[in-house]
Scaffold this motif. Structure first.
Motif, PDB file in Angstrom:
ATOM      1  N   GLU A 209       0.830  -1.205   0.000  1.00 27.51           N
ATOM      2  CA  GLU A 209       0.000   0.000   0.000  1.00 27.51           C
ATOM      3  C   GLU A 209       0.868   1.260   0.000  1.00 27.51           C
ATOM      4  OE1 GLU A 209      -3.163   0.298  -0.428  1.00 27.51           O
ATOM      5  OE2 GLU A 209      -3.681  -1.824  -0.368  1.00 27.51           O
ATOM      6  N   GLN A 210       1.960   1.222   0.759  1.00 23.58           N
ATOM      7  CA  GLN A 210       2.863   2.369   0.782  1.00 23.58           C
ATOM      8  C   GLN A 210       3.495   2.590  -0.589  1.00 23.58           C
ATOM      9  OE1 GLN A 210       4.004   4.461   3.703  1.00 23.58           O
ATOM     10  NE2 GLN A 210       1.918   3.805   4.170  1.00 23.58           N
ATOM     11  N   THR A 213       0.935   4.071  -2.979  1.00 22.65           N
ATOM     12  CA  THR A 213       0.733   5.495  -2.698  1.00 22.65           C
ATOM     13  C   THR A 213       1.893   6.323  -3.231  1.00 22.65           C
ATOM     14  OG1 THR A 213      -0.553   4.984  -0.715  1.00 22.65           O
ATOM     15  CG2 THR A 213       0.408   7.196  -0.858  1.00 22.65           C
ATOM     16  N   GLU A 214       3.118   5.812  -3.066  1.00 18.59           N
ATOM     17  CA  GLU A 214       4.296   6.574  -3.482  1.00 18.59           C
ATOM     18  C   GLU A 214       4.376   6.705  -4.998  1.00 18.59           C
ATOM     19  OE1 GLU A 214       9.133   6.217  -3.064  1.00 18.59           O
ATOM     20  OE2 GLU A 214       7.860   5.688  -1.341  1.00 18.59           O
ATOM     21  N   VAL A 215       4.102   5.617  -5.722  1.00 18.44           N
ATOM     22  CA  VAL A 215       4.191   5.691  -7.183  1.00 18.44           C
ATOM     23  C   VAL A 215       2.895   6.222  -7.792  1.00 18.44           C
ATOM     24  CG1 VAL A 215       5.848   3.800  -7.245  1.00 18.44           C
ATOM     25  CG2 VAL A 215       3.421   3.301  -7.561  1.00 18.44           C
ATOM     26  N   GLY A 216       1.821   6.224  -6.996  1.00 16.56           N
ATOM     27  CA  GLY A 216       0.557   6.769  -7.472  1.00 16.56           C
ATOM     28  C   GLY A 216      -0.179   5.899  -8.465  1.00 16.56           C
ATOM     29  N   ASP A 217       0.091   4.595  -8.456  1.00 17.28           N
ATOM     30  CA  ASP A 217      -0.555   3.723  -9.441  1.00 17.28           C
ATOM     31  C   ASP A 217      -0.660   2.320  -8.845  1.00 17.28           C
ATOM     32  OD1 ASP A 217      -1.383   2.166 -11.573  1.00 17.28           O
ATOM     33  OD2 ASP A 217      -0.146   3.231 -13.039  1.00 17.28           O
ATOM     34  N   ARG A 218      -1.863   1.939  -8.454  1.00 20.50           N
ATOM     35  CA  ARG A 218      -2.055   0.610  -7.864  1.00 20.50           C
ATOM     36  C   ARG A 218      -1.890  -0.494  -8.911  1.00 20.50           C
ATOM     37  NH1 ARG A 218      -4.241   0.939  -2.858  1.00 20.50           N
ATOM     38  NH2 ARG A 218      -5.180  -1.138  -2.904  1.00 20.50           N
ATOM     39  N   THR A 221       1.770  -1.199  -9.356  1.00 24.99           N
ATOM     40  CA  THR A 221       2.247  -1.923  -8.175  1.00 24.99           C
ATOM     41  C   THR A 221       1.869  -3.389  -8.256  1.00 24.99           C
ATOM     42  OG1 THR A 221       1.984   0.091  -6.855  1.00 24.99           O
ATOM     43  CG2 THR A 221       2.208  -1.978  -5.657  1.00 24.99           C
TER      44      THR A 221
END
Length: 294
Positions: A209-210, A213-218, A221
């Motif tokens: 989840e972190q 959030t950091e890369v802005g793309d689930r 991820t």
């Protein structure tokens, strides 16, 4: 004491039952924290309860019994003698299991740190030339991220950012310490083994989840996790296990779960309750021994 001293055992049976529910319904960060805290409190209370049960054997010591008879005092028997003896044996096993777990943790950390030797202290990322895809977050001061060249080669640039964000999350939130704590708790109380597995999975979900959030793309991820799993096979890159792959990817394809702190607090209350009951049993035993001992 007759009831209080056994409460940690009851909590040890309840925590493995509620941990899967908490893991599914509560945000990974909150769930991991409360389950680990409850497990540590329960394991400590359980070990202390074994100490209390073993100490209760002092009331059956021949000098104590003889002195009581001479003074005309009645001796209370807080627990049957067989339970006290069993507690002594169990306590010895607990000490042995915890010592073994501590040695294993130390060996693992030393082995990982040796792989980073020769690099400046301010180097966060260490790339090891290896055909085996692997990635590790190595706790310490400073924390390091160890990634093999094969793992970096298997990922696209965007997926590499996910990988690094994932491992940084482990270091930033001290996931290594959390997992170590619950590992020692499970060593002290084998009934808590499922809770350890749940926390280990949850810290990975937390890092997922972190990273998202950091890369802005689930979606990116999720793809990075899938590609890392395929590259590493049954290895431990991003701590992938076959059973966890679909669950982690599926979770990234939905909205993050809510924190639900009331539910998390209820789980934590189980561990606190075990500790409080163990403290009450301690008070009861001290009162009994003060009456029994000359």
């Amino acid at each position: 004491m007759r009831f209080d001293v056994y409460t940690p055992l009851l909590v040890s049976l309840l925590l493995p039952l509620v941990s899967p529910v908490i893991g599914r319904r509560v945000a990974p960060a909150a769930a991991a924290r409360v389950l680990a805290s409850a497990a540590v409190l329960t394991a400590a209370a359980g070990a202390w309860s074994l100490v209390l049960l073993a100490t209760a054997l002092l009331g059956d010591a021949p000098p104590v019994v003889r002195e009581a008879h001479e003074d005309g005092r009645a001796l209370a028997d807080p627990v049957p003698e067989v339970i006290g003896v069993a507690a002594c044996v169990a306590l010895a096993l607990v000490v042995r299991r915890v010592q073994r777990a501590v040695r294993t943790e130390r060996r693992t950390r030393r082995a990982l740190r040796r792989l980073c030797e020769g690099h400046p202290r301010d180097t966060e990322l260490v790339v090891a030339a290896s055909p085996v895809p692997r990635a590790f977050a190595i706790p310490g001061r400073p924390g390091r991220i160890l990634v093999t060249s094969a793992m970096l080669g298997a990922l696209t640039p965007a997926e590499r950012r996910v990988l690094l964000a994932h491992e940084r999350a482990h270091l930033r939130h001290r996931h290594g310490g959390l997992v170590t704590a619950v590992t020692l708790a499970a060593a002290a109380n084998p009934l808590l083994g499922p809770v350890r597995s749940a926390v280990t999975f949850l810290v990975e979900r937390w890092a997922d989840e972190q990273a998202a959030t950091e890369v802005g793309d689930r979606g990116t991820t999720a793809r990075a996790l899938a590609r890392a799993a395929l590259s590493a096979g049954s290895g431990c890159a991003l701590n992938f296990a076959d059973r966890a792959v679909t669950r982690r990817i599926a979770a990234l394809q939905t909205t993050p779960p809510p924190s639900l702190w009331p539910a998390a607090a209820a789980v934590l209350a189980l561990g606190v309750g075990a500790a409080l009951f163990a403290a009450d049993a301690t008070s009861d035993l001290l009162t009994l021994l003060s009456d029994a001992l000359p």
